[in-house]
Design an enzyme around this catalytic site. Structure first.
Site, PDB file in Angstrom:
ATOM      1  N   GLN A  38       0.752  -1.233  -0.128  1.00 33.93           N
ATOM      2  CA  GLN A  38       0.018  -0.055  -0.091  1.00 33.93           C
ATOM      3  C   GLN A  38       0.867   1.158   0.117  1.00 33.93           C
ATOM      4  O   GLN A  38       1.288   1.624  -1.008  1.00 33.93           O
ATOM      5  CB  GLN A  38      -0.952  -0.029   1.022  1.00 33.93           C
ATOM      6  CG  GLN A  38      -2.031  -1.363   0.964  1.00 33.93           C
ATOM      7  CD  GLN A  38      -2.990  -1.156   2.144  1.00 33.93           C
ATOM      8  OE1 GLN A  38      -3.298   0.113   2.664  1.00 33.93           O
ATOM      9  NE2 GLN A  38      -3.852  -2.236   1.956  1.00 33.93           N
ATOM     10  N   CYS A  39       1.327   1.637   1.140  1.00 34.96           N
ATOM     11  CA  CYS A  39       2.390   2.931   1.128  1.00 34.96           C
ATOM     12  C   CYS A  39       3.534   2.272   0.687  1.00 34.96           C
ATOM     13  O   CYS A  39       4.440   2.997   0.077  1.00 34.96           O
ATOM     14  CB  CYS A  39       2.402   3.373   2.546  1.00 34.96           C
ATOM     15  SG  CYS A  39       3.450   2.715   3.839  1.00 34.96           S
ATOM     16  N   CYS A  76       0.050  -0.839   7.006  1.00 29.79           N
ATOM     17  CA  CYS A  76      -1.328  -0.525   6.219  1.00 29.79           C
ATOM     18  C   CYS A  76      -1.807  -1.629   5.940  1.00 29.79           C
ATOM     19  O   CYS A  76      -3.175  -1.682   5.806  1.00 29.79           O
ATOM     20  CB  CYS A  76      -0.719   0.045   4.870  1.00 29.79           C
ATOM     21  SG  CYS A  76       0.554   1.551   4.930  1.00 29.79           S
ATOM     22  N   MET A 173      29.092  -9.781  19.342  1.00 34.27           N
ATOM     23  CA  MET A 173      29.052 -10.695  18.300  1.00 34.27           C
ATOM     24  C   MET A 173      27.764 -10.438  17.159  1.00 34.27           C
ATOM     25  O   MET A 173      27.832 -10.232  16.299  1.00 34.27           O
ATOM     26  CB  MET A 173      28.580 -12.114  19.071  1.00 34.27           C
ATOM     27  CG  MET A 173      29.630 -12.743  19.724  1.00 34.27           C
ATOM     28  SD  MET A 173      31.168 -13.141  18.923  1.00 34.27           S
ATOM     29  CE  MET A 173      30.495 -14.476  18.090  1.00 34.27           C
ATOM     30  N   THR A 176      23.069  -7.276  18.841  1.00 31.75           N
ATOM     31  CA  THR A 176      21.689  -7.053  18.991  1.00 31.75           C
ATOM     32  C   THR A 176      21.473  -6.501  20.561  1.00 31.75           C
ATOM     33  O   THR A 176      20.436  -5.920  20.819  1.00 31.75           O
ATOM     34  CB  THR A 176      20.818  -8.201  18.961  1.00 31.75           C
ATOM     35  OG1 THR A 176      21.433  -9.251  19.968  1.00 31.75           O
ATOM     36  CG2 THR A 176      20.620  -8.943  17.489  1.00 31.75           C
ATOM     37  N   ASP A 276      14.697 -15.009  27.559  1.00 36.68           N
ATOM     38  CA  ASP A 276      14.107 -16.484  27.453  1.00 36.68           C
ATOM     39  C   ASP A 276      14.873 -17.462  27.856  1.00 36.68           C
ATOM     40  O   ASP A 276      14.343 -18.526  28.070  1.00 36.68           O
ATOM     41  CB  ASP A 276      13.229 -16.372  26.061  1.00 36.68           C
ATOM     42  CG  ASP A 276      12.118 -15.652  26.073  1.00 36.68           C
ATOM     43  OD1 ASP A 276      11.254 -16.025  26.969  1.00 36.68           O
ATOM     44  OD2 ASP A 276      12.039 -15.041  25.082  1.00 36.68           O
ATOM     45  N   ALA A 697       0.276   7.723   7.022  1.00 35.52           N
ATOM     46  CA  ALA A 697       0.285   8.737   7.698  1.00 35.52           C
ATOM     47  C   ALA A 697      -0.739   8.564   8.767  1.00 35.52           C
ATOM     48  O   ALA A 697      -0.681   8.989   9.954  1.00 35.52           O
ATOM     49  CB  ALA A 697      -0.144   9.963   6.775  1.00 35.52           C
ATOM     50  N   GLN A1094      -7.873  -1.613   2.196  1.00 35.23           N
ATOM     51  CA  GLN A1094      -8.141  -0.672   3.197  1.00 35.23           C
ATOM     52  C   GLN A1094      -9.041  -1.308   4.239  1.00 35.23           C
ATOM     53  O   GLN A1094      -8.647  -0.886   5.466  1.00 35.23           O
ATOM     54  CB  GLN A1094      -9.069   0.412   2.633  1.00 35.23           C
ATOM     55  CG  GLN A1094      -8.383   1.341   1.861  1.00 35.23           C
ATOM     56  CD  GLN A1094      -7.036   2.050   2.420  1.00 35.23           C
ATOM     57  OE1 GLN A1094      -7.322   2.927   3.365  1.00 35.23           O
ATOM     58  NE2 GLN A1094      -5.842   1.764   2.111  1.00 35.23           N
ATOM     59  N   GLU A1161     -11.450   5.022   6.836  1.00 32.73           N
ATOM     60  CA  GLU A1161     -11.608   5.241   8.421  1.00 32.73           C
ATOM     61  C   GLU A1161     -12.490   4.183   9.062  1.00 32.73           C
ATOM     62  O   GLU A1161     -12.157   3.634  10.174  1.00 32.73           O
ATOM     63  CB  GLU A1161     -12.080   6.662   8.775  1.00 32.73           C
ATOM     64  CG  GLU A1161     -10.938   7.543   8.257  1.00 32.73           C
ATOM     65  CD  GLU A1161     -11.423   9.157   8.514  1.00 32.73           C
ATOM     66  OE1 GLU A1161     -10.534   9.878   9.018  1.00 32.73           O
ATOM     67  OE2 GLU A1161     -12.508   9.157   8.417  1.00 32.73           O
TER      68      GLU A1161
HETATM   69  C1  LIG Z   1      14.392  -6.987  18.406  1.00 28.97           C
HETATM   70  C2  LIG Z   1      14.866  -7.926  19.367  1.00 28.97           C
HETATM   71  C3  LIG Z   1      14.133  -8.985  20.138  1.00 28.97           C
HETATM   72  C4  LIG Z   1      14.614  -9.662  21.040  1.00 28.97           C
HETATM   73  N1  LIG Z   1      13.756 -10.567  21.670  1.00 28.97           N
HETATM   74  C5  LIG Z   1      14.402 -11.474  22.685  1.00 28.97           C
HETATM   75  C6  LIG Z   1      13.494 -12.083  23.168  1.00 28.97           C
HETATM   76  O1  LIG Z   1      12.156 -12.587  22.708  1.00 28.97           O
HETATM   77  N2  LIG Z   1      13.848 -13.303  24.105  1.00 28.97           N
HETATM   78  C7  LIG Z   1      15.203 -13.064  24.692  1.00 28.97           C
HETATM   79  O2  LIG Z   1      15.635 -13.872  25.380  1.00 28.97           O
HETATM   80  N3  LIG Z   1      15.781 -12.240  23.898  1.00 28.97           N
HETATM   81  C8  LIG Z   1      15.217 -11.251  22.926  1.00 28.97           C
HETATM   82  N4  LIG Z   1      16.414 -10.390  22.545  1.00 28.97           N
HETATM   83  C9  LIG Z   1      17.768 -10.269  22.979  1.00 28.97           C
HETATM   84  C10 LIG Z   1      18.964 -11.077  22.206  1.00 28.97           C
HETATM   85  O3  LIG Z   1      18.536 -12.575  22.139  1.00 28.97           O
HETATM   86  C11 LIG Z   1      20.189 -10.730  22.563  1.00 28.97           C
HETATM   87  O4  LIG Z   1      20.410  -9.419  22.412  1.00 28.97           O
HETATM   88  C12 LIG Z   1      21.161 -11.644  22.118  1.00 28.97           C
HETATM   89  O5  LIG Z   1      21.073 -13.043  22.281  1.00 28.97           O
HETATM   90  C13 LIG Z   1      22.631 -11.161  22.333  1.00 28.97           C
HETATM   91  O6  LIG Z   1      23.479 -11.603  21.636  1.00 28.97           O
HETATM   92  P1  LIG Z   1      24.459 -10.854  20.815  1.00 28.97           P
HETATM   93  O7  LIG Z   1      25.321 -11.963  19.926  1.00 28.97           O
HETATM   94  O8  LIG Z   1      23.639  -9.962  19.588  1.00 28.97           O
HETATM   95  O9  LIG Z   1      25.001 -10.266  21.739  1.00 28.97           O
HETATM   96  P2  LIG Z   1      25.945  -8.649  21.615  1.00 28.97           P
HETATM   97  O10 LIG Z   1      25.028  -7.585  21.452  1.00 28.97           O
HETATM   98  O11 LIG Z   1      26.863  -8.891  20.435  1.00 28.97           O
HETATM   99  O12 LIG Z   1      26.849  -8.699  22.796  1.00 28.97           O
HETATM  100  C14 LIG Z   1      26.040  -8.754  23.995  1.00 28.97           C
HETATM  101  C15 LIG Z   1      27.036  -8.750  25.426  1.00 28.97           C
HETATM  102  O13 LIG Z   1      27.610  -9.858  25.534  1.00 28.97           O
HETATM  103  C16 LIG Z   1      28.457 -10.187  25.556  1.00 28.97           C
HETATM  104  N5  LIG Z   1      29.181 -11.014  24.987  1.00 28.97           N
HETATM  105  C17 LIG Z   1      28.849 -11.707  23.743  1.00 28.97           C
HETATM  106  N6  LIG Z   1      29.628 -12.880  23.566  1.00 28.97           N
HETATM  107  C18 LIG Z   1      30.639 -13.006  24.584  1.00 28.97           C
HETATM  108  C19 LIG Z   1      31.146 -13.940  24.864  1.00 28.97           C
HETATM  109  N7  LIG Z   1      31.209 -15.073  24.222  1.00 28.97           N
HETATM  110  N8  LIG Z   1      31.797 -13.874  26.038  1.00 28.97           N
HETATM  111  C20 LIG Z   1      31.850 -13.056  26.876  1.00 28.97           C
HETATM  112  N9  LIG Z   1      30.731 -12.043  26.715  1.00 28.97           N
HETATM  113  C21 LIG Z   1      30.046 -12.156  25.604  1.00 28.97           C
HETATM  114  C22 LIG Z   1      29.192  -8.938  24.992  1.00 28.97           C
HETATM  115  O14 LIG Z   1      30.697  -8.610  25.784  1.00 28.97           O
HETATM  116  C23 LIG Z   1      28.097  -7.715  25.373  1.00 28.97           C
HETATM  117  O15 LIG Z   1      28.115  -7.369  26.569  1.00 28.97           O
HETATM  118  C24 LIG Z   1      16.002  -9.595  21.481  1.00 28.97           C
HETATM  119  C25 LIG Z   1      16.743  -8.604  20.931  1.00 28.97           C
HETATM  120  C26 LIG Z   1      16.206  -7.723  19.835  1.00 28.97           C
HETATM  121  C27 LIG Z   1      17.248  -6.761  19.253  1.00 28.97           C
HETATM  122  S1  FES Z   2       2.482  -0.752   3.165  1.00 27.08           S
HETATM  123 FE1  FES Z   2       3.243  -1.781   4.766  1.00 27.08          FE
HETATM  124  S2  FES Z   2       3.426  -0.095   6.008  1.00 27.08           S
HETATM  125 FE2  FES Z   2       2.700   0.704   4.315  1.00 27.08          FE
END
Ligand SMILES: Cc1cc2nc3c(=O)[nH]c(=O)nc-3n(C[C@H](O)[C@H](O)[C@H](O)COP(=O)(O)OP(=O)(O)OC[C@H]3O[C@@H](n4cnc5c(N)ncnc54)[C@H](O)[C@@H]3O)c2cc1C
Ligand code: FES
Length: 1230
Positions: A38-39, A76, A173, A176, A276, A697, A1094, A1161
C-alpha cells in the site's frame, strides 16, 4: 548492523535482486500483483525476508512463510495480501486461497500471470569473498572511527589477549544488545572486540549421547535451533526434555532476522532480566566454559551466576567459550513457558524454565528447579518453592503449598520497572500451574497448531462500460512494483544536496517548567555543528494556530510537556547533530500543578474551549420511565500512528527571491505551505510544498508535519543551506502525539426487552498540551455518538482536556473509534445486566430501522445498514457458532471463547463546508500522454490509482497513458487535507470535472474523425489550437449548527458489520482471533482490491487499538513506549485465522463518484468486535468463579487487563498493593 561487521560479507539489497527496467524478481512481482503493497514503505523489507527464505528453501511451507515474515511490520495492509501473494511459492497451495474472485469471474490476481521462480537466476555469492574467507593469511582487522576502534581478531589466542588488554571492551557478536545500547542510550565504547571470525566460538559438539551437547558461545540462535532440532530427532524423548523446551522458547525469541545474528553466548552474557533462555538453561542444569589468559574454568549456569541487573559473575576479562546443555534424565520433566505482549518478536513479560525430577517409578519429587525471567533485576531462582515441593508427591496439596511459598518468594514493588506488577506476579503462579498440568498429564503438549489464515472474498462490481474501462477492476496500486524494487522515492530518498545539513531536535525533559536558560555553547563547539535554532531565530510568526488557538513553533519560556520542541541543532551529519543536541543544556525551574489525567483536568477545570453538547429528546423524563438504569464507564487508551516512514522533510532555500521549496511527508501540503510562509514572514506564493508519496500517515502528518516543516524552514532560512530533518522512531513517538485517550462515562435507561430509551454520555478527551485539532475531534465524537442506534432520548457532552502530555492529534477515525466504543460498551453492559446476547440488544431493539433521523436531525435511510447486519449474521453463521462457543466454554476451564457482532454507521466527509472542496489540473501532451495533478496525497490508500482509473474512464484511454507525478502546491493550490475517507470523493470528482471539460473540447475533433485514434485526435486538437489543459473543481455543501444542534455534517454514511470470535487463555490473557467476518456497504467499488486492502488494514489497526497497543507514561509524564520494542502493533501472528470480507452487492450512493463510498476510516472501529468478543470470553471465565454482571475492561484489553479481569484464583492470590507507598512505574490514563 555496523558496517565493520560486514567485512567479508556480500550484501544483497532489494535493488540488487530485480528492478522495473530490466527484470523483476518473482518475489517483487508477487507482492505487487497480489496487492500486498500500500504505502510501500515496508515492502522492500517483506521482499527481502521472502527472498532470503527462498534462497534457503525454494519450496517453502506456509509455516516457513509466516515465520520468515514474523519479524516484519506493516501498518497498512493487515498482512493478508502479502501472505496471499507469497503463498503462491508453496508447493502445496490450497485451491481458492490465492485466487480471490470477484463475482466468480474476475480474480484479484491470477497465478498464471506471475513470473516463475528460477533459483538459477539468483545472484551467486562472490567467489572472491569465498577465497578471502578461506585464505590462511587472514589477519586481525582494525577499523578506526572518530570515536571508536573496532578490532576483529582471527584466533582464540588473539581474542584472549585483546580481552586481557581491554577488559571493559564488549565482545560484539550479533550486536543485538550492544548495538541497541549505542544507538538508543548513547553508550560509547572506545574499543569494540568483534570475534565473529574466531572459529572456536562457533563450534557445536555433541559431547556424548549420555552427557549432552556443547554449543559454541558464538553460535547464532538459528544455529542453536537447528542443532537442538537434530538432537530432538535423533535422541530418545526422555533425554531431550531440555532441548525441546529450549526450542519452544527459541521459536519466539525476536524474529528470524534477530535469531540469525544474535548469539547464545551474547544472550547469556547480556543477562537480560527477561531473557528467555537463561531461565531454561539454568533450570536445565547447563554450565558455561569460560576462558581467560590464565586458562579455562567451568561454572554452572545457576542462581549464583546472575548477580544483578545485567550483571553476572563473569570477570571483565573472561570469555564465554561454550554452553553445555546436558540431556534430561529418566523421570525428569523440563518445560519452559513465556508470556509476551505479542506472540512473535516481543520480549517476554514473564518467562520461565522449570524442571522436576521424580524418584524412580513414583510421583514423589526428587529434585525441582524453577527459574523466572521478568520478575526482578535478573533471572530469578524460586529456590524456596523448589525446596517446598521436593520430597512431596505431585498433587494438588503440594501445588497449593507451592503457591503459598511462591507468592511470598516472588515480590515486585509498586514502582518496579516495566509495571504490570500484579499481572506479572499472577503470571508466575499461572505458569507454575501450567507446568503442574503438563507434568500431571505426562508431557502432553497443550499448545495447538493453528490453521493458516484463509481469505475468502465475495465482491460485487457493476458491469464495466468498455473493455478498456478500469473502473471497478482490481487494478494494482500504481506504484506497487517500484515499492517492491526499492525504486520508489520517499522524502529521505531524495539524494543529498550540495551543502546540505541535518536538523536534530532538542526537546523538553520536563512536563511543566519554566525555561531558565538554554546553554548552546557546548553544542556549538562540537564537531560538525553549524548552528542552533531557537525561537529568537524565527523571522515571522512564532506560533501556529490550526483551530484558532496559538501553539508555539519553538517554545521560549514555559514547557508544557515532555517532548516539546525547544530548539534544534543544525550539523553536517545526523550523528554530529545528535551528539550536539545531547550536549545542549537547558536549565528549568519546575512549575507546580502538572495535569496528566482527564480526572485531574476536570478537577482543575483545564479545558480547551468550546465544550460541546448534543441532545435530542428529554433524557430526564426518559430515565424516570426506564425499567433499569445503569451507570458505567470505559477508559479508552490512545494510539501511536506508527506510520512506517517517520516524519521527514527537506527544505531548500533560494534566498534571492525569498523562495523555499519544501519536500515533505505530509497529508496536507497547503497547511505546511501556509505555516512555513507565516513562520518565515513571506507570502505563500514563495513557498512550494512537494509530496511524491507518503509512507503511511493515518492523520499524524497534518499539523505535526507542518510544525516540523516550520522549524526546518527556519533553519534553512537562517543558514541559507538545504536542511533535512528525519525523525528517528523514538523521537517521533515522543514528540508527535497520537490518538486521543478518552474517558467515557454513561448513564443508560432501558426496558426489560433491551430497548434503550435514554442515554447520557460524557466524553473526557485527553488533548494534551496544545489544542491541535482536539476541538474538532470532540465535535466529531458527539456527532457520531449514536453509531447505528436509534436512542430516542440521547445526550452527549464532550470536552477536550488540557494536560501536560504531548498533544494528541488526528488519527484515522478522528475520535469516532473512541466515541463508538463507549456506546458499544454501554450496550454490552445493558445486555449483561439483562442476561441477553449483546447482538440481540443491538439488533432487535435498538438498530435504526426505516427512514430515520440522527440525533442532529439528519435524515437517512439505514436500509443498507440493516442489510449488512443480516448478511453478516448469515455469513458468519452466528446462529450456529454462538451455542458452539458456549459448549466450548463449558468444556474448558482455562481457555474461553467469545463471539461478538458490532455495526458501524460512519459519516463520510468533513463536518465543515469549506473542507468539502477539491481542485485538479489535467494536461494532455502532444503525444497523447496525460499528466494529472490534484490536491490529494498518495499515502498508501491507492488514491492516485483510483484517480487514474477515473481519468481512464472519462477520457476513454488506457491507464498506461496517465501519470501522476506528485502533489504540489504550485500545481494545485489551496488544497484540503487528504483525510476523513474523503480523498477519492473529493479529488476524484475534481479530476472527473477537468476530464469532462477536456472530453467536451475534443468532441468536434472526434466527430470529424470518428475512426481516429486518441493520439491522432490530440495531434489534430493541437493543430486546431484547442486547449489541452483544464482545471477541475468539486464542492459540496455541508453544515452543522451547534447552537440549534442540527445539520448535515456528512455527505453520506458508510455501513459495515463485523463478527469476530476469539479464544482467550485465562492463565495469561493471551488471545487469538479465531475468525472475523466483515460485511461492508461500500457502494460500487472503483477498485475492489484497493478497497479490500483498506478494509483489512483498518481492521488490523483497530484490533491493535482495542487489544494490543498500549502507550505508557511515567508518573512524571515521560513516554516509556518509544519504539517497536515497547509498543506492539499487530504482526503477521495477529491476523485472524479465518478472515472473510464481503462487499454488500447492489448498493447505490448518489453522493460520490461512480456511486462509490469512502472506506479509509470506518473499519478501524470494527476492530472493537475483537474487544467485545474478548469481553464475552472473560465473562465466561468470571462465571466459573461465580461472578456475573457488567465489569470494567479498558482498551486496549492487553493480556494484562484481560487476565486480571478473568479474576482467576491466581489473580486473587496476589496481595493487594499498599496505596501511596511509592509511585507506580506507569500512570493510569486517560
Ligand atoms: C528485536 C529484538 C528482540 C529480542 N527478543 C528477545 C526475546 O524474545 N527473548 C530473549 O531472550 N532475547 C531477545 N532479544 C535479545 C537477544 O536474544 C540478545 O540481545 C542476543 O542473544 C545477544 O547476543 P548478541 O550476539 O547479539 O550479543 P552482543 O550484542 O553482540 O553482545 C552482548 C553482550 O554479551 C557479551 N558477550 C557476547 N558474547 C560473549 C562471549 N562469548 N563471552 C563473553 N561475553 C560475551 C558482550 O560483551 C556484550 O556485553 C531480542 C533482541 C532484539 C534486538
Ligand atoms: S504497505 Fe506496509 S507499512 Fe505501508
Amino acid at each position: 548492523m555496523p558496517i565493520c561487521q560486514l567485512h567479508g560479507a556480500a550484501v544483497t539489497t532489494v535493488e540488487g535482486i530485480g528492478n522495473t527496467k530490466t527484470r523483476l524478481h518473482p518475489v517483487q512481482e508477487r507482492i505487487a500483483k497480489a496487492h500486498g503493497s500500500q504505502c510501500g514503505f515496508c515492502t522492500p523489507g517483506m521482499v527481502m525476508s521472502m527472498y532470503t527464505l527462498l534462497r534457503n528453501k525454494p519450496k517453502p511451507s506456509m509455516e516457513d512463510i509466516t515465520e520468515a515474515l514474523g519479524g516484519n511490520l506493516c501498518r497498512c495492509t493487515g498482512y493478508q495480501e502479502i501472505i496471499d501473494g507469497y503463498r503462491t511459492f508453496c508447493e502445496v497451495c490450497h485451491h481458492g486461497t490465492f485466487t480471490t474472485r470477484i463475482q466468480g469471474k474476475v480474480e484479484l490476481f491470477r497465478k498464471e500471470d506471475l513470473l516463475p521462480l528460477d533459483p538459477t537466476q539468483d545472484l551467486i555469492f562472490p567467489p572472491e569473498l569465498i577465497r578471502m574467507a578461506e585464505s590462511p593469511e587472514q589477519t586481525t582487522q582494525k577499523f578506526h572511527g572518530e570515536r571508536m576502534t573496532w578490532i576483529s581478531p582471527i584466533t582464540l589466542d588473539e581474542l584472549v589477549q585483546l580481552k586481557t588488554q581491554y577488559p571493559q571492551a564488549p565482545v560484539v557478536m550479533g550486536n543485538t544488545n550492544v548495538g541497541l545500547d549505542i544507538k538508543f542510550k548513547g553508550v560509547l565504547h572506545p574499543i569494540i572486540i568483534s570475534p565473529t571470525r574466531v572459529r572456536e566460538l562457533g563450534v557445536c559438539v555433541c559431547v556424548c549421547v549420555v552427557l549432552g551437547v556443547c554449543i559454541g558461545a558464538g553460535c547464532s540462535l538459528s544455529t542453536v535451533q537447528s542443532v537442538l532440532e537434530r538432537c530432538v530427532c535423533s535422541l530418545p524423548a526422555e533425554h531431550t526434555q531440555t532441548y525441546a523446551a529450549l526450542l519452544g522458547q527459541l521459536r519466539h525469541v525476536g524474529g528470524q532476522q534477530i535469531r540469525n545474528v544474535a548469539t547464545l553466548g551474547g544472550n547469556v552474557a547480556s543477562a537480560y532480566p527477561n531473557s528467555d533462555l537463561n531461565p531454561i538453561l539454568a533450570a536445565g542444569r547447563c554450565s558455561l566454559l569460560l576462558q581467560t589468559k590464565e586458562g579455562k574454568r567451568r561454572v554452572p549456569l545457576d542462581k549464583d551466576f546472575f548477580v544483578g541487573f545485567r550483571k553476572t559473575t563473569l570477570r571483565p576479562d573472561e570469555l564465554v567459550l561454550s554452553v553445555f546443555i546436558p540431556i534430561s534424565r529418566k523421570g525428569e520433566v523440563v518445560r519452559a513457558f513465556r508470556h509476551a505482549p505479542r506472540k512473535t518478536n516481543a520480549l517476554p513479560t514473564v518467562t520461565t524454565g522449570m524442571r522436576v525430577w521424580f524418584h524412580d517409578g513414583s510421583d514423589v519429587v526428587r529434585e525441582m528447579s524453577v527459574y523466572y525471567g521478568g520478575v526482578g533485576a535478573c533471572t530469578f531462582c524460586a529456590e524456596r518453592t523448589s525446596q517446598q515441593v521436593t520430597g512431596r508427591p505431585w498433587n494438588e496439596a503440594t501445588l497449593n503449598e507451592a503457591y503459598r511459598v511462591l507468592v511470598d518468594e516472588v515480590t515486585l514493588g509498586v514502582s518496579a520497572p516495566g509495571g504490570q506488577v500484579v499481572f506479572r506476579r499472577s503470571l508466575t503462579l499461572s505458569l507454575f500451574f501450567r507446568f503442574y498440568l503438563h507434568v500431571l498429564q505426562y508431557l502432553k503438549d497443550m499448545t495447538r497448531a493453528h490453521g493458516l489464515p484463509h481469505l475468502c472474498i465475495d465482491v460485487h462490481v457493476k458491469k464495466v462500460r468498455s473493455a478498456q474501462d478500469p473502473v471497478g477492476q482490481p487494478v494494482p496500486h500504481s506504484s506497487a512494483l517500484t515499492h517492491a524494487t526499492g525504486e520508489a522515492v520517499y522524502c529521505d530518498d531524495i539524494p543529498h544536496m550540495n551543502r546540505e545539513v541535518f536538523l536534530s531536535l532538542v526537546t523538553s525533559t520536563k512536563a511543566h517548567a519554566k525555561i531558565i536558560h538554554i546553554d548552546v555553547s557546548r553544542a556549538l563547539d562540537m564537531p560538525g555543528v553549524v548552528d542552533v535554532i531557537t525561537a529568537k531565530d524565527i523571522p515571522g510568526q512564532k506560533f501556529q494556530s490550526f483551530t484558532g488557538i496559538n501553539e508555539e513553533v519553538l517554545v521560549e519560556e514555559e514547557v508544557t510537556c515532555v517532548g516539546q520542541i525547544i530548539c534544534a541543532v543544525v550539523a553536517d551529519t545526523k550523528q554530529h547533530g545528535k551528539l550536539a543536541a545531547a550536549a545542549l543544556k537547558v536549565t528549568y525551574e519546575d512549575l507546580p500543578d502538572r495535569i496528566f489525567t482527564t480526572e485531574e483536568a476536570v478537577e482543575q477545570c483545564s479545558f480547551y474551549a468550546p465544550q460541546r453538547t448534543l441532545q435530542r429528546g428529554d433524557i430526564h423524563m426518559a430515565f424516570q420511565e426506564a425499567e433499569h438504569i445503569y451507570e458505567g464507564e470505559i477508559r479508552v487508551g490512545g494510539q501511536e500512528h506508527f506510520y512506517m516512514e517517520t516524519q521527514s522533510m527537506l527544505v531548500i532555500p533560494a534566498r534571492e527571491q525569498k523562495e523555499v521549496k519544501v519536500y515533505l511527508s505530509t497529508q496536507h501540503p497547503t497547511c505546511a505551505q501556509m505555516s512555513v510562509a507565516e513562520t518565515l514572514g513571506i507570502p505563500a506564493n514563495r513557498v512550494s510544498c512537494h509530496v511524491k508519496r507518503v509512507g503511511g500517515a493515518f492523520g499524524g502528518k497534518i499539523t505535526k508535519a507542518s510544525i516540523l516543516a516550520c522549524i526546518t524552514a527556519v533553519a534553512a532560512w537562517k543558514t541559507e543551506r538545504p536542511v533535512r530533518c528525519v525523525l528517528e522512531r523514538g523521537e517521533d513517538m515522543l514528540i508527535t502525539g497520537g490518538r486521543h485517550p478518552v474517558l467515557g462515562k454513561y448513564k443508560v435507561g432501558f426496558m426489560n426487552d433491551g430497548k434503550i430509551i435514554a442515554a447520557d454520555v460524557h466524553y473526557f478527551v485527553n488533548a494534551g498540551n496544545t489544542p491541535d485539532e482536539s476541538v474538532l475531534v470532540v465535535e466529531k465524537m458527539l456527532v457520531q455518538l449514536d453509531n447505528a442506534y436509534n436512542i430516542p432520548n440521547l445526550r452527549g457532552q464532550s470536552v477536550a482536556c488540557k494536560t501536560n502530555l504531548p498533544s494528541s492529534t488526528a488519527f484515522r477515525g478522528f475520535g469516532v473509534p473512541q466515541s463508538m466504543v463507549v456506546i458499544e460498551n454501554m450496550i454490552h453492559d445493558v445486555a449483561m445486566t439483562l442476561g441477553r446476547p449483546a447482538e440481540e440488544v443491538r439488533d432487535r431493539m435498538n438498530l435504526y430501522k426505516g427512514l430515520s433521523r440522527t440525533h442532529y436531525k439528519m435524515e437517512f435511510d439505514p436500509e443498507n445498514l440493516h442489510c449488512c447486519w443480516v448478511e453478516c449474521k448469515k455469513r458468519s453463521e452466528l446462529g450456529r457458532r454462538r451455542p458452539a462457543v458456549a459448549e466450548f466454554n463449558r468444556r474448558n476451564r482455562w481457555k474461553k471463547r467469545g463471539i461478538a457482532m458490532v455495526p458501524i454507521k460512519y459519516g463520510v466527509g468533513f463536518g465543515h463546508s469549506f473542507l468539502q472542496q477539491a481542485a485538479a489540473l489535467v494536461h494532455i501532451y502532444k503525444d497523447g500522454s496525460v499528466l494529472v495533478s490534484h490536491g490529494g496525497i498518495e499515502m498508501g490508500q491507492g488514491l492516485h490509482t483510483k484517480v487514474q482509473q477515473v481519468v481512464s474512464r472519462e477520457l476513454n484511454i488506457p491507464l498506461s497513458l496517465i501519470h501522476i507525478s506528485e502533489t504540489c502546491t504550485s500545481a494545485v493550490p489551496n488544497t484540503n487535507p487528504t483525510a476523513a475517507s474523503f480523498g477519492t470523493d473529493a479529488n476524484g470528482m475534481a479530476v472527473w470535472d477537468a476530464c469532462q471539460t477536456l472530453y467536451k473540447r475534443l468532441e468536434p475533433v472526434r466527430k470529424k474523425d470518428p475512426s481516429g485514434t486518441w493520439k491522432s485526435w490530440i495531434a489534430t486538437a493541437f493543430q486546431e489550437r484547442i486547449s489541452l489543459s483544464a482545471t477541475g473543481f468539486y464542492r459540496f455543501y455541508l453544515s452543522m449548527d451547534w447552537q440549534k444542534q442540527e445539520g448535515r455534517p456528512y455527505t453520506y454514511f458508510t455501513y459495515a458489520v463485523c463478527c469476530s470470535e476469539v479464544e482467550l487463555d485465562c492463565l495469561t490473557g493471551e488471545y487469538r482471533t479465531v475468525r472475523a467476518d466483515i460485511v461492508v456497504d461500500i457502494g460500487k467499488s472503483i477498485n475492489p482490491a484497493i478497497d479490500i486492502g483498506q478494509i483489512k488494514g483498518a481492521f488490523m489497526q483497530g484490533l491493535g487499538l482495542y487489544t494490543m497497543e498500549e502507550l505508557k507514561f511515567s508518573p512524571s509524564g515521560s513516554l516509556h513506549t518509544r519504539g517497536p520494542g515497547q509498543y506492539k502493533i499487530p504482526a503477521v501472528c495477529d491476523v485472524p485465522l479465518q478472515f472473510n470480507v464481503y462487499l454488500l452487492p447492489g448498493s447505490q450512493n448518489p453522493f460520490a463518484i461512480y456511486s462509490s463510498k469512502g472506506i479509509g476510516e470506518p473499519i478501524v472501529f470494527l476492530g472493537s468486535s475483537v474487544f467485545f468478543a474478548m469481553k464475552e470470553a472473560i465473562t465466561a471465565a468470571r462465571t466459573d468463579v461465580g461472578l456475573s454482571g457488567p465489569f470494567p475492561l479498558r482498551t486496549p484489553a492487553t493480556p494484562e487487563h484481560a487476565c486480571l479481569a478473568c479474576n482467576t484464583h491466581f489473580n486473587q492470590m496476589i496481595p493487594k498493593m499498599e496505596a501511596g507507598t511509592s509511585p507506580p512505574w506507569a500512570m493510569e490514563l486517560p
